[in-house]
Write a protein that holds these residues in place. Sequence first.
Motif, short mmCIF file in Angstrom:
data_model
loop_
_atom_site.label_atom_id
_atom_site.label_comp_id
_atom_site.label_asym_id
_atom_site.label_seq_id
_atom_site.Cartn_x
_atom_site.Cartn_y
_atom_site.Cartn_z
N PHE A 58 30.98 -24.11 37.19
CA PHE A 58 31.78 -24.81 38.19
C PHE A 58 30.91 -25.51 39.23
CE2 PHE A 58 35.13 -21.76 36.81
CZ PHE A 58 36.00 -22.71 36.30
N SER A 59 29.80 -24.91 39.60
CA SER A 59 28.96 -25.54 40.62
C SER A 59 28.31 -26.82 40.10
CB SER A 59 27.89 -24.57 41.11
OG SER A 59 26.94 -24.30 40.12
N PHE A 62 30.84 -29.52 40.65
CA PHE A 62 30.90 -29.91 42.05
C PHE A 62 29.68 -30.74 42.45
CE2 PHE A 62 33.90 -26.27 43.08
CZ PHE A 62 34.99 -27.12 43.15
N ASP A 63 28.52 -30.32 42.02
CA ASP A 63 27.30 -31.06 42.38
C ASP A 63 27.29 -32.47 41.81
OD1 ASP A 63 26.36 -28.96 43.82
OD2 ASP A 63 24.95 -28.26 42.31
N LEU A 66 31.66 -34.18 42.86
CA LEU A 66 32.34 -34.18 44.14
C LEU A 66 31.42 -34.48 45.32
CD1 LEU A 66 34.77 -31.24 43.50
CD2 LEU A 66 35.18 -33.68 43.27
N ILE A 89 38.92 -30.98 48.81
CA ILE A 89 37.97 -30.37 47.88
C ILE A 89 37.86 -28.88 48.13
CG2 ILE A 89 35.51 -30.28 47.28
CD1 ILE A 89 35.50 -33.35 47.55
N PHE A 90 37.88 -28.47 49.39
CA PHE A 90 37.83 -27.04 49.71
C PHE A 90 39.03 -26.31 49.12
CE2 PHE A 90 38.82 -23.43 52.47
CZ PHE A 90 37.65 -22.70 52.31
N VAL A 92 40.88 -27.23 46.54
CA VAL A 92 40.75 -27.21 45.08
C VAL A 92 39.70 -26.19 44.66
CG1 VAL A 92 39.99 -28.57 43.09
CG2 VAL A 92 41.56 -29.56 44.75
N SER A 93 38.57 -26.14 45.37
CA SER A 93 37.52 -25.19 44.99
C SER A 93 37.97 -23.75 45.21
CB SER A 93 36.23 -25.47 45.75
OG SER A 93 36.39 -25.21 47.12
N THR A 94 38.78 -23.51 46.24
CA THR A 94 39.33 -22.17 46.45
C THR A 94 40.25 -21.79 45.29
OG1 THR A 94 39.21 -22.44 48.85
CG2 THR A 94 40.67 -20.72 48.02
N ILE A 96 40.17 -23.02 42.23
CA ILE A 96 39.33 -22.82 41.04
C ILE A 96 38.61 -21.48 41.10
CG2 ILE A 96 37.28 -23.68 39.82
CD1 ILE A 96 38.26 -26.51 40.43
N GLY A 97 38.17 -21.09 42.30
CA GLY A 97 37.51 -19.80 42.46
C GLY A 97 38.44 -18.65 42.12
#
Length: 130
Positions: A58-59, A62-63, A66, A89-90, A92-94, A96-97
């Motif tokens: 996932f990172s 993002f790198d 995004l 984005i925060f 969405v990332s939450t 996805i986490g």
Amino acid sequence: MARPRFIKVIVSAMGVSLASQALAFVRQMLIAAYFGISRELDIYFVVYTVAAMIVFAFSTVFDSMLVPRLVRAREQGGEAVFQSQAAQIFKVSTGIGVLATVLMMIAVPVLTPLIGSGFDEAQRAELFHF
């Protein structure tokens, strides 16, 4: 004028990297002190590796996708657009986490025979516990 700022950025990045490596070293020492040389340490490393593979997958997204978008938003749309997109984005990332956590909780019991092939049944149960 740009050169001193560039040097400050480089020194800052190196400082953050050094601090990160120092904290990682302390973490490894604490893990070794807690587990010692044992089968539990092996189990911990297997679970940690599976979790790290999920996080790195996932990172990487993002790198590569995004972060450039955020940079472009700041350059073209200003601070308000940047903050709006960063908040999205925060969120969405939450999400996805949370999804990755649920997937890992489902995947570990299913994949335990594969990822814990060298462990007996009691150790596989410990693997799931970790």
